[in-house]
Design a protein around this motif. Structure first.
Motif, PDB file in Angstrom:
ATOM      1  N   GLU A 155       0.827  -1.197   0.000  1.00  0.00           N
ATOM      2  CA  GLU A 155       0.000   0.000   0.000  1.00  0.00           C
ATOM      3  C   GLU A 155       0.864   1.250   0.000  1.00  0.00           C
ATOM      4  O   GLU A 155       1.966   1.261   0.567  1.00  0.00           O
ATOM      5  CB  GLU A 155      -0.900   0.029   1.238  1.00  0.00           C
ATOM      6  N   LEU A 156       0.381   2.312  -0.648  1.00  0.00           N
ATOM      7  CA  LEU A 156       1.143   3.556  -0.692  1.00  0.00           C
ATOM      8  C   LEU A 156       1.505   4.013   0.713  1.00  0.00           C
ATOM      9  O   LEU A 156       0.731   3.859   1.664  1.00  0.00           O
ATOM     10  CB  LEU A 156       0.335   4.633  -1.416  1.00  0.00           C
ATOM     11  N   LEU A 157       2.679   4.607   0.845  1.00  0.00           N
ATOM     12  CA  LEU A 157       3.237   4.874   2.164  1.00  0.00           C
ATOM     13  C   LEU A 157       2.598   6.052   2.894  1.00  0.00           C
ATOM     14  O   LEU A 157       2.885   6.264   4.074  1.00  0.00           O
ATOM     15  CB  LEU A 157       4.757   5.089   2.047  1.00  0.00           C
ATOM     16  N   HIS A 158       1.730   6.823   2.213  1.00  0.00           N
ATOM     17  CA  HIS A 158       1.007   7.849   2.973  1.00  0.00           C
ATOM     18  C   HIS A 158      -0.007   7.207   3.920  1.00  0.00           C
ATOM     19  O   HIS A 158      -0.477   7.858   4.861  1.00  0.00           O
ATOM     20  CB  HIS A 158       0.297   8.837   2.034  1.00  0.00           C
ATOM     21  N   ARG A 159      -0.312   5.947   3.703  1.00  0.00           N
ATOM     22  CA  ARG A 159      -1.201   5.227   4.611  1.00  0.00           C
ATOM     23  C   ARG A 159      -0.380   4.739   5.801  1.00  0.00           C
ATOM     24  O   ARG A 159       0.114   3.620   5.827  1.00  0.00           O
ATOM     25  CB  ARG A 159      -1.873   4.077   3.872  1.00  0.00           C
ATOM     26  N   ARG A 160      -0.251   5.611   6.769  1.00  0.00           N
ATOM     27  CA  ARG A 160       0.623   5.351   7.909  1.00  0.00           C
ATOM     28  C   ARG A 160       0.119   4.203   8.787  1.00  0.00           C
ATOM     29  O   ARG A 160       0.877   3.626   9.547  1.00  0.00           O
ATOM     30  CB  ARG A 160       0.759   6.607   8.773  1.00  0.00           C
ATOM     31  N   GLY A 161      -1.190   3.943   8.728  1.00  0.00           N
ATOM     32  CA  GLY A 161      -1.742   2.882   9.546  1.00  0.00           C
ATOM     33  C   GLY A 161      -2.469   3.376  10.768  1.00  0.00           C
ATOM     34  O   GLY A 161      -3.007   2.570  11.539  1.00  0.00           O
ATOM     35  N   SER A 162      -2.524   4.706  10.973  1.00  0.00           N
ATOM     36  CA  SER A 162      -3.180   5.234  12.168  1.00  0.00           C
ATOM     37  C   SER A 162      -4.381   6.108  11.862  1.00  0.00           C
ATOM     38  O   SER A 162      -5.173   6.398  12.755  1.00  0.00           O
ATOM     39  CB  SER A 162      -2.175   6.053  12.998  1.00  0.00           C
ATOM     40  N   LYS A 163      -4.549   6.554  10.619  1.00  0.00           N
ATOM     41  CA  LYS A 163      -5.662   7.451  10.297  1.00  0.00           C
ATOM     42  C   LYS A 163      -6.814   6.665   9.688  1.00  0.00           C
ATOM     43  O   LYS A 163      -6.656   5.982   8.686  1.00  0.00           O
ATOM     44  CB  LYS A 163      -5.211   8.556   9.329  1.00  0.00           C
ATOM     45  N   GLU A 164      -7.986   6.814  10.298  1.00  0.00           N
ATOM     46  CA  GLU A 164      -9.192   6.175   9.775  1.00  0.00           C
ATOM     47  C   GLU A 164     -10.143   7.191   9.171  1.00  0.00           C
ATOM     48  O   GLU A 164     -10.808   6.926   8.178  1.00  0.00           O
ATOM     49  CB  GLU A 164      -9.904   5.400  10.898  1.00  0.00           C
ATOM     50  N   ALA A 165     -10.240   8.373   9.767  1.00  0.00           N
ATOM     51  CA  ALA A 165     -11.190   9.383   9.315  1.00  0.00           C
ATOM     52  C   ALA A 165     -10.471  10.462   8.516  1.00  0.00           C
ATOM     53  O   ALA A 165      -9.420  10.936   8.916  1.00  0.00           O
ATOM     54  CB  ALA A 165     -11.888  10.022  10.514  1.00  0.00           C
ATOM     55  N   ILE A 259     -12.879  18.551  13.807  1.00  0.00           N
ATOM     56  CA  ILE A 259     -12.155  18.504  15.076  1.00  0.00           C
ATOM     57  C   ILE A 259     -12.272  17.120  15.705  1.00  0.00           C
ATOM     58  O   ILE A 259     -11.295  16.569  16.231  1.00  0.00           O
ATOM     59  CB  ILE A 259     -12.690  19.591  16.037  1.00  0.00           C
ATOM     60  N   VAL A 260     -13.454  16.531  15.637  1.00  0.00           N
ATOM     61  CA  VAL A 260     -13.631  15.173  16.152  1.00  0.00           C
ATOM     62  C   VAL A 260     -12.719  14.203  15.402  1.00  0.00           C
ATOM     63  O   VAL A 260     -12.056  13.340  16.002  1.00  0.00           O
ATOM     64  CB  VAL A 260     -15.107  14.737  16.028  1.00  0.00           C
ATOM     65  N   MET A 261     -12.639  14.335  14.057  1.00  0.00           N
ATOM     66  CA  MET A 261     -11.761  13.488  13.253  1.00  0.00           C
ATOM     67  C   MET A 261     -10.300  13.678  13.655  1.00  0.00           C
ATOM     68  O   MET A 261      -9.552  12.719  13.828  1.00  0.00           O
ATOM     69  CB  MET A 261     -11.924  13.817  11.767  1.00  0.00           C
ATOM     70  N   SER A 262      -9.876  14.928  13.777  1.00  0.00           N
ATOM     71  CA  SER A 262      -8.481  15.226  14.100  1.00  0.00           C
ATOM     72  C   SER A 262      -8.088  14.646  15.454  1.00  0.00           C
ATOM     73  O   SER A 262      -7.004  14.057  15.602  1.00  0.00           O
ATOM     74  CB  SER A 262      -8.256  16.741  14.096  1.00  0.00           C
ATOM     75  N   GLU A 263      -8.952  14.818  16.439  1.00  0.00           N
ATOM     76  CA  GLU A 263      -8.638  14.297  17.771  1.00  0.00           C
ATOM     77  C   GLU A 263      -8.539  12.777  17.763  1.00  0.00           C
ATOM     78  O   GLU A 263      -7.633  12.200  18.386  1.00  0.00           O
ATOM     79  CB  GLU A 263      -9.704  14.759  18.765  1.00  0.00           C
ATOM     80  N   ALA A 264      -9.442  12.119  17.039  1.00  0.00           N
ATOM     81  CA  ALA A 264      -9.395  10.656  16.959  1.00  0.00           C
ATOM     82  C   ALA A 264      -8.140  10.185  16.228  1.00  0.00           C
ATOM     83  O   ALA A 264      -7.488   9.217  16.652  1.00  0.00           O
ATOM     84  CB  ALA A 264     -10.650  10.135  16.263  1.00  0.00           C
ATOM     85  N   ASN A 265      -7.788  10.860  15.143  1.00  0.00           N
ATOM     86  CA  ASN A 265      -6.591  10.483  14.390  1.00  0.00           C
ATOM     87  C   ASN A 265      -5.323  10.708  15.200  1.00  0.00           C
ATOM     88  O   ASN A 265      -4.397   9.903  15.157  1.00  0.00           O
ATOM     89  CB  ASN A 265      -6.538  11.268  13.079  1.00  0.00           C
ATOM     90  N   ALA A 266      -5.267  11.811  15.941  1.00  0.00           N
ATOM     91  CA  ALA A 266      -4.092  12.097  16.775  1.00  0.00           C
ATOM     92  C   ALA A 266      -3.939  11.048  17.871  1.00  0.00           C
ATOM     93  O   ALA A 266      -2.816  10.625  18.195  1.00  0.00           O
ATOM     94  CB  ALA A 266      -4.205  13.493  17.374  1.00  0.00           C
ATOM     95  N   TYR A 274       0.360  15.869  23.049  1.00  0.00           N
ATOM     96  CA  TYR A 274       0.994  17.152  22.713  1.00  0.00           C
ATOM     97  C   TYR A 274       0.389  17.789  21.465  1.00  0.00           C
ATOM     98  O   TYR A 274       1.042  18.550  20.747  1.00  0.00           O
ATOM     99  CB  TYR A 274       2.519  17.034  22.586  1.00  0.00           C
ATOM    100  N   THR A 275      -0.877  17.462  21.187  1.00  0.00           N
ATOM    101  CA  THR A 275      -1.643  18.176  20.166  1.00  0.00           C
ATOM    102  C   THR A 275      -2.927  18.709  20.802  1.00  0.00           C
ATOM    103  O   THR A 275      -3.425  18.140  21.784  1.00  0.00           O
ATOM    104  CB  THR A 275      -2.009  17.257  18.985  1.00  0.00           C
ATOM    105  N   ALA A 276      -3.441  19.796  20.245  1.00  0.00           N
ATOM    106  CA  ALA A 276      -4.684  20.380  20.745  1.00  0.00           C
ATOM    107  C   ALA A 276      -5.498  20.887  19.568  1.00  0.00           C
ATOM    108  O   ALA A 276      -4.948  21.520  18.652  1.00  0.00           O
ATOM    109  CB  ALA A 276      -4.379  21.522  21.720  1.00  0.00           C
ATOM    110  N   PHE A 277      -6.795  20.625  19.584  1.00  0.00           N
ATOM    111  CA  PHE A 277      -7.674  21.026  18.484  1.00  0.00           C
ATOM    112  C   PHE A 277      -8.863  21.805  19.047  1.00  0.00           C
ATOM    113  O   PHE A 277      -9.364  21.495  20.127  1.00  0.00           O
ATOM    114  CB  PHE A 277      -8.155  19.794  17.714  1.00  0.00           C
ATOM    115  N   ALA A 278      -9.292  22.815  18.296  1.00  0.00           N
ATOM    116  CA  ALA A 278     -10.408  23.657  18.730  1.00  0.00           C
ATOM    117  C   ALA A 278     -11.296  23.990  17.547  1.00  0.00           C
ATOM    118  O   ALA A 278     -10.806  24.192  16.430  1.00  0.00           O
ATOM    119  CB  ALA A 278      -9.884  24.939  19.378  1.00  0.00           C
ATOM    120  N   CYS A 279     -12.597  24.069  17.798  1.00  0.00           N
ATOM    121  CA  CYS A 279     -13.557  24.440  16.765  1.00  0.00           C
ATOM    122  C   CYS A 279     -13.732  25.949  16.779  1.00  0.00           C
ATOM    123  O   CYS A 279     -14.332  26.502  17.717  1.00  0.00           O
ATOM    124  CB  CYS A 279     -14.886  23.736  17.016  1.00  0.00           C
TER     125      CYS A 279
END
Length: 372
Positions: A155-165, A259-266, A274-279
């Motif tokens: 599989e192409l290497l941008h598919r790190r294996g941790s991002k679903e959304a 934001i929900v996607m970003s938090e789940a992916n992080a 050490y990441t923070a997301f805000a709407c």
């Protein structure tokens, strides 16, 4: 033809960003890195293949170039391919497939070339060919020279294996990391993405700062090949390189779903501490308290794909006004296919490098020095 212990290893990337990838490859300690059209080559054996798949962020696929020979007609192609020691490379009990391309050669039918090479491999060591096989043999016939490679990534290497959304029109992780590197980012400063979508820039920046290997959470095609040494691979993966970043990484978006996607992916990537997301909309963002100036980077909608350009111009103007009013000392970078939208920000951009392909478009990185 004997099976080589050392060969060319080709690391593919987005055309136009080969120098950025080459710099990363050299910084990671690989020897004899050389820029070629569409990527970078290094010399090595299978341990270097494994390490490159595990370590390198900016490459989309890694090919092991194991065989090269002149071929002016199909019978010669098949005969030369059959003399190679395929049994030392491909397992006899697993199917494989062949993909061929032809350019400026007397052999011009890629489908026929694929069939002949597949037939030669099966005759040599018995493995069956199959169109849906995970093991892929790639043949490039150019100027009557056939170069045969093994796709070691799968599989192409941008598919790190941790991002679903993911959100609409996402930027691939490999491309995001190259743009971060092009901005001079090394992991020693905070990064803010005010249109973060699914969090790609923030997660990549956090992983770079934490020295987390991009391939740590996925499998690779080379694990099915005969030279694969599971014990050596597990030792390589077990080496502890991670560190605690000296700063944090911030994303915002006006879309609560993003934001929900970003938090789940992080969280899946292991960088949520050490990441923070805000709407919030662009007009309401401000520099994070307690952080030294760093890099603001985002991939806004372009108009050719998402939204209307007239409406988007207002978004770009609001972004530029916010940067100039509140982000003194920060560098700013945006990626867009529309120069008119970039200039709607009225930001003092440095000279723009040549555009690069992305999703059927040509996009450019616009960046500034630290804002006054």
């Amino acid at each position: 033809m004997t099976y080589p212990s050392e060969f060319d290893i080709f690391l593919a990337t987005t055309p136009g960003l080969e120098p950025v990838l080459c710099n990363e490859v050299r910084l990671k300690g690989f020897k004899q890195a050389r820029i070629v059209p569409g990527g970078v080559t290094i010399k090595g054996g299978w341990p270097e293949v494994w390490r490159a798949n595990l370590w390198i962020r900016g490459t989309s696929k890694i090919l092991a170039r194991v065989l090269s020979f002149p071929a002016r007609h199909l019978s010669q192609l098949e005969r030369r391919a059959q003399t190679f020691e395929w049994g030392k490379l491909l397992p006899a009990d697993k199917p494989f497939r062949v993909e061929a391309t032809c350019a400026r050669s007397r052999i011009y039918h890629a489908g026929a070339a694929s069939e002949r090479i597949a037939r030669a491999i099966t005759a040599s060591m018995g493995a069956p060919g199959a169109e849906t096989a995970e093991i892929t043999v790639k043949a490039r016939i150019e100027d009557d020279i056939c170069t045969i490679s093994i796709d070691t990534s799968g599989e192409l290497l941008h598919r790190r294996g941790s991002k679903e959304a993911v959100n609409r029109a996402p930027l691939r992780e490999t491309l995001a990391s190259l743009f971060l590197m092009q901005c001079g980012y090394t992991g020693a400063e905070p990064v803010f993405d005010p249109m973060c979508g699914s969090g790609t820039f923030i997660i990549e920046a956090a992983e770079i700062a934490a020295r987390l290997n991009p391939g740590r959470a996925r499998h690779f095609a080379f694990e099915q090949l005969v030279p694969f040494d599971k014990e050596a691979w597990e030792k390589m993966r077990a080496v502890k390189s991670a560190r605690l970043p000296s700063c944090r990484f911030y994303g915002s978006d006006r879309d609560a779903g993003a934001i929900v996607m970003s938090e789940a992916n992080a969280k899946r990537a292991g960088v949520d501490s050490y990441t923070a997301f805000a709407c919030q909309p662009v007009s309401e963002i401000s520099p994070p308290e307690g952080e030294a100036p760093g890099l603001v980077i985002c991939n806004p909608p372009y108009g050719t794909r998402l939204g209307d350009k007239t409406q988007l111009a207002a978004l770009y103007r609001a972004f530029g006004n916010t940067m100039k009013a509140r982000f003194s000392g920060w560098r700013v970078a945006i990626i867009t296919s529309e120069s008119s939208l970039a200039h709607a920000t009225a930001l003092p951009f440095l000279p723009v490098t040549a555009p690069v392909p992305h999703g059927g478009l040509r996009i450019s990185l616009y960046q500034t020095r630290p804002l006054p």
